[in-house]
Scaffold this motif. Structure first.
Motif, PDB file in Angstrom:
ATOM      1  N   THR A 159     -35.405 -46.805  14.932  1.00 34.73           N
ATOM      2  CA  THR A 159     -34.260 -46.057  15.454  1.00 34.73           C
ATOM      3  C   THR A 159     -33.013 -46.267  14.605  1.00 34.73           C
ATOM      4  N   GLY A 160     -32.733 -47.511  14.228  1.00 33.27           N
ATOM      5  CA  GLY A 160     -31.554 -47.785  13.413  1.00 33.27           C
ATOM      6  C   GLY A 160     -31.663 -47.176  12.029  1.00 33.27           C
ATOM      7  N   ALA A 161     -32.857 -47.299  11.400  1.00 33.24           N
ATOM      8  CA  ALA A 161     -33.058 -46.722  10.068  1.00 33.24           C
ATOM      9  C   ALA A 161     -32.957 -45.205  10.108  1.00 33.24           C
ATOM     10  N   LEU A 162     -33.468 -44.605  11.176  1.00 34.66           N
ATOM     11  CA  LEU A 162     -33.350 -43.161  11.314  1.00 34.66           C
ATOM     12  C   LEU A 162     -31.890 -42.757  11.440  1.00 34.66           C
ATOM     13  N   GLY A 163     -31.109 -43.538  12.196  1.00 33.17           N
ATOM     14  CA  GLY A 163     -29.694 -43.229  12.325  1.00 33.17           C
ATOM     15  C   GLY A 163     -28.985 -43.247  10.987  1.00 33.17           C
ATOM     16  N   LEU A 164     -29.312 -44.215  10.141  1.00 33.18           N
ATOM     17  CA  LEU A 164     -28.701 -44.270   8.816  1.00 33.18           C
ATOM     18  C   LEU A 164     -29.160 -43.096   7.948  1.00 33.18           C
ATOM     19  N   ALA A 165     -30.439 -42.729   8.062  1.00 36.16           N
ATOM     20  CA  ALA A 165     -30.942 -41.598   7.280  1.00 36.16           C
ATOM     21  C   ALA A 165     -30.264 -40.303   7.709  1.00 36.16           C
ATOM     22  N   LEU A 166     -30.114 -40.128   9.033  1.00 42.62           N
ATOM     23  CA  LEU A 166     -29.452 -38.922   9.530  1.00 42.62           C
ATOM     24  C   LEU A 166     -27.992 -38.857   9.106  1.00 42.62           C
ATOM     25  N   LEU A 167     -27.430 -40.010   8.793  1.00 41.88           N
ATOM     26  CA  LEU A 167     -26.070 -40.054   8.285  1.00 41.88           C
ATOM     27  C   LEU A 167     -25.937 -39.229   7.006  1.00 41.88           C
ATOM     28  N   GLY A 168     -27.062 -39.074   6.282  1.00 42.27           N
ATOM     29  CA  GLY A 168     -27.026 -38.293   5.049  1.00 42.27           C
ATOM     30  C   GLY A 168     -26.585 -36.861   5.266  1.00 42.27           C
ATOM     31  N   VAL A 169     -26.992 -36.248   6.386  1.00 40.73           N
ATOM     32  CA  VAL A 169     -26.588 -34.872   6.665  1.00 40.73           C
ATOM     33  C   VAL A 169     -25.064 -34.778   6.767  1.00 40.73           C
ATOM     34  N   SER A 170     -24.481 -35.653   7.568  1.00 49.65           N
ATOM     35  CA  SER A 170     -23.046 -35.612   7.773  1.00 49.65           C
ATOM     36  C   SER A 170     -22.281 -36.031   6.531  1.00 49.65           C
ATOM     37  N   PRO A 191     -39.533 -33.079   5.036  1.00 53.25           N
ATOM     38  CA  PRO A 191     -40.920 -33.477   5.338  1.00 53.25           C
ATOM     39  C   PRO A 191     -41.707 -33.957   4.123  1.00 53.25           C
ATOM     40  N   LEU A 192     -41.122 -33.854   2.933  1.00 54.34           N
ATOM     41  CA  LEU A 192     -41.804 -34.312   1.727  1.00 54.34           C
ATOM     42  C   LEU A 192     -41.566 -35.791   1.453  1.00 54.34           C
ATOM     43  N   THR A 193     -40.721 -36.419   2.258  1.00 49.80           N
ATOM     44  CA  THR A 193     -40.384 -37.824   2.038  1.00 49.80           C
ATOM     45  C   THR A 193     -41.354 -38.743   2.792  1.00 49.80           C
ATOM     46  N   HIS A 194     -41.383 -40.034   2.370  1.00 53.30           N
ATOM     47  CA  HIS A 194     -42.299 -40.997   2.985  1.00 53.30           C
ATOM     48  C   HIS A 194     -41.599 -42.296   3.379  1.00 53.30           C
ATOM     49  N   SER A 195     -40.279 -42.320   3.352  1.00 51.41           N
ATOM     50  CA  SER A 195     -39.526 -43.508   3.764  1.00 51.41           C
ATOM     51  C   SER A 195     -38.170 -43.071   4.278  1.00 51.41           C
ATOM     52  N   ALA A 196     -37.542 -43.958   5.051  1.00 50.07           N
ATOM     53  CA  ALA A 196     -36.214 -43.645   5.580  1.00 50.07           C
ATOM     54  C   ALA A 196     -35.195 -43.503   4.467  1.00 50.07           C
ATOM     55  N   THR A 197     -35.333 -44.297   3.401  1.00 53.86           N
ATOM     56  CA  THR A 197     -34.401 -44.210   2.272  1.00 53.86           C
ATOM     57  C   THR A 197     -34.491 -42.854   1.584  1.00 53.86           C
ATOM     58  N   ALA A 198     -35.707 -42.427   1.299  1.00 55.53           N
ATOM     59  CA  ALA A 198     -35.897 -41.119   0.656  1.00 55.53           C
ATOM     60  C   ALA A 198     -35.417 -39.997   1.565  1.00 55.53           C
ATOM     61  N   GLY A 216     -33.000 -40.161   3.771  1.00 57.00           N
ATOM     62  CA  GLY A 216     -31.546 -40.145   3.720  1.00 57.00           C
ATOM     63  C   GLY A 216     -31.024 -39.473   2.470  1.00 57.00           C
ATOM     64  N   LEU A 217     -31.693 -39.681   1.329  1.00 52.08           N
ATOM     65  CA  LEU A 217     -31.235 -39.080   0.066  1.00 52.08           C
ATOM     66  C   LEU A 217     -31.378 -37.559   0.077  1.00 52.08           C
ATOM     67  N   VAL A 218     -32.515 -37.056   0.566  1.00 50.64           N
ATOM     68  CA  VAL A 218     -32.679 -35.598   0.577  1.00 50.64           C
ATOM     69  C   VAL A 218     -31.781 -34.956   1.635  1.00 50.64           C
ATOM     70  N   LEU A 219     -31.485 -35.725   2.689  1.00 47.80           N
ATOM     71  CA  LEU A 219     -30.581 -35.180   3.700  1.00 47.80           C
ATOM     72  C   LEU A 219     -29.156 -35.074   3.179  1.00 47.80           C
ATOM     73  N   LEU A 220     -28.809 -35.861   2.166  1.00 47.66           N
ATOM     74  CA  LEU A 220     -27.515 -35.664   1.497  1.00 47.66           C
ATOM     75  C   LEU A 220     -27.429 -34.267   0.890  1.00 47.66           C
ATOM     76  N   VAL A 221     -28.518 -33.839   0.262  1.00 43.64           N
ATOM     77  CA  VAL A 221     -28.555 -32.504  -0.349  1.00 43.64           C
ATOM     78  C   VAL A 221     -28.494 -31.423   0.725  1.00 43.64           C
ATOM     79  N   PHE A 222     -29.320 -31.588   1.749  1.00 44.33           N
ATOM     80  CA  PHE A 222     -29.315 -30.624   2.851  1.00 44.33           C
ATOM     81  C   PHE A 222     -27.936 -30.563   3.508  1.00 44.33           C
ATOM     82  N   GLY A 223     -27.314 -31.727   3.737  1.00 43.52           N
ATOM     83  CA  GLY A 223     -25.998 -31.764   4.355  1.00 43.52           C
ATOM     84  C   GLY A 223     -24.931 -31.126   3.488  1.00 43.52           C
ATOM     85  N   ALA A 224     -25.025 -31.313   2.167  1.00 38.08           N
ATOM     86  CA  ALA A 224     -24.044 -30.695   1.265  1.00 38.08           C
ATOM     87  C   ALA A 224     -24.087 -29.172   1.375  1.00 38.08           C
ATOM     88  N   ALA A 225     -25.292 -28.616   1.393  1.00 44.19           N
ATOM     89  CA  ALA A 225     -25.428 -27.158   1.528  1.00 44.19           C
ATOM     90  C   ALA A 225     -24.955 -26.691   2.892  1.00 44.19           C
TER      91      ALA A 225
END
Length: 415
Positions: free
Chosen positions: A67-78, A116-123, A125-134
């Motif tokens: 749950t905590g790692a997911l919260g940090l990954a979702l931070l990438g969108v914002s 959905p192409l990622t396999h870790s919370a870190t990855a 979070g990184l792709v969600l940065l791109v999605f969030g930027a758009a």
């Protein structure tokens, strides 16, 4: 005599500002075409974002994130959204809001296939940065275009555009609930990407074919304000941004944690869990479809206060209800209350500061989405997710207090 008139005009503070094109009459058919194209972008934005939201539980399981790692990954969108919002304001001034809207819409459609192409919370979070930027870029650009169009139409129709966003969100969530058990997140989001690219191509072509209507900010201010000068638009923009922040926190929380709350805490299946966000989006759509009439009838200040109060009560029910269907009822009430707060705040910021005002208020507002995912995630780990979701009610109440304390800053225009 012409010289005397110029002196009088200068002293009264009503010097006409030149624009690059002639203001368009509010009955011009080009405005109807622009309104339809912008509505399509708002709907596409909600549709794509909701499609991602309802697959969060599946992607969480796929990546094995806690749950905590997911919260940090979702931070990438914002984080990605907030980082690009101020940049987008400058791009809109340089290239025009229509061109930036079309480009950002295509970028969002392409980036939704990445999570959905990622396999870790870190990855993730990184792709969600791109999605969030758009996502952030599209929101600033299309809201800036909407503010320009509202000035030409001379009607407060911003809630209608955001109703299209909510309708798109409802359809995206509903579709996701229907196919969640039959399609993998990869296939599902790929289909959404194709739909998004199609909408961006068709609606973007219409935007690029028609330049933004020229309605200077000064011409949209009330006559009394033009006589006495501006009322510190920077301060007003920040106030409206703070109101937007309180409500964006709630919208982000519902998007990121609503389905998980229903499935994890209330034992709801994939369909009912997706229905939670769907009823939230449906209630927001209904509220926003009537938003223009509400603002014209009661004024923006009263609309903000009533909406925040309703959202507070609804979110308390949604977070603390003992059953999934009672929680869905609370989510619906919260959606109805939150419906018009964000669009009113962004529209007022745009009136005060143009595209730059939209960018500043959006950046402050989406700071709520920046704070929401990690705050709720950490509170959920320390206490519980239902208790963490009550912070949405707390910030909705804060929006009421701010709106009431600054009610004199709202212009009660009746078009």
């Amino acid at each position: 005599m012409p010289t005397l008139n110029k002196i009088r005009t200068a002293l009264s503070g009503t010097v006409t500002r030149k624009t690059r094109s002639t203001p368009v009459p509010p009955t011009d058919p080009r405005l109807a075409r622009l309104r339809l194209a912008l509505t399509a972008f708002f709907a596409m934005d909600g549709f794509l974002f909701a499609g991602w939201v309802v697959r969060i539980p599946a992607i969480k399981a796929h990546t094995g994130a806690g749950t905590g790692a997911l919260g940090l990954a979702l931070l990438g969108v914002s984080a990605g959204a907030v980082a690009f919002m101020m940049i987008t304001g400058r791009l809109c001034r340089r290239f025009g809001s229509h061109a930036v809207t079309a480009a950002s819409g295509a970028a969002m459609a392409l980036s939704i296939v990445l999570p959905p192409l990622t396999h870790s919370a870190t990855a993730l979070g990184l792709v969600l940065l791109v999605f969030g930027a758009a996502y952030g870029s599209l929101n600033v650009a299309m809201n800036s275009a909407a503010v320009e169009l509202i000035g030409a139409l001379r009607r407060p129709v911003m809630p209608g555009f955001h109703a299209a966003f909510s309708l798109g969100g409802m359809l995206g969530a509903g579709l996701g609930g229907l196919i969640a058990g039959g399609l993998s997140p990869t296939v599902h989001l790929l289909l959404l990407a194709l739909i998004g690219l199609l909408v961006a191509a068709v609606a973007g072509r219409s935007l690029l074919a028609h330049p933004a209507p020229a309605v200077p900010v000064a011409e949209r201010r009330p006559a009394a304000e033009r006589r006495t000068g501006p009322r510190r638009p920077g301060r007003l923009v920040c106030v409206f941004g703070l109101i937007a922040l309180c409500t964006a926190y709630g919208e982000g929380a519902m998007a990121d944690w609503g389905a998980l709350h229903l499935s994890q805490d209330l034992a709801a299946g994939p369909g009912p869990a997706a229905a939670g966000y769907a009823v939230f989006a449906l209630a927001m759509t209904a509220g926003r479809l009537s938003g223009t009439a509400v603002v014209q009838r009661f004024g923006p200040a009263r609309a903000l206060i009533a909406g925040g109060t309703t959202a507070t009560a609804g979110m308390l029910l949604g977070a603390l209800a003992p059953s999934a269907w009672a929680a869905c009822l609370g989510f619906a009430v919260a959606g109805l209350g939150l419906a018009n707060i964000f669009p009113i705040a962004i529209a007022r910021a745009g009136e005060a500061g143009g595209a730059g005002g939209v960018a500043v208020a959006s950046t402050i507002g989406y700071g709520g989405m920046l704070l929401g995912p990690p705050v709720i995630g950490f509170l959920a780990e320390a206490f519980s997710l239902p208790l963490a979701l009550t912070t949405v009610a707390l910030l909705a109440a804060a929006a009421v207090v701010i709106a009431y304390g600054t009610r004199g800053a709202h212009h009660n225009e009746r078009a």
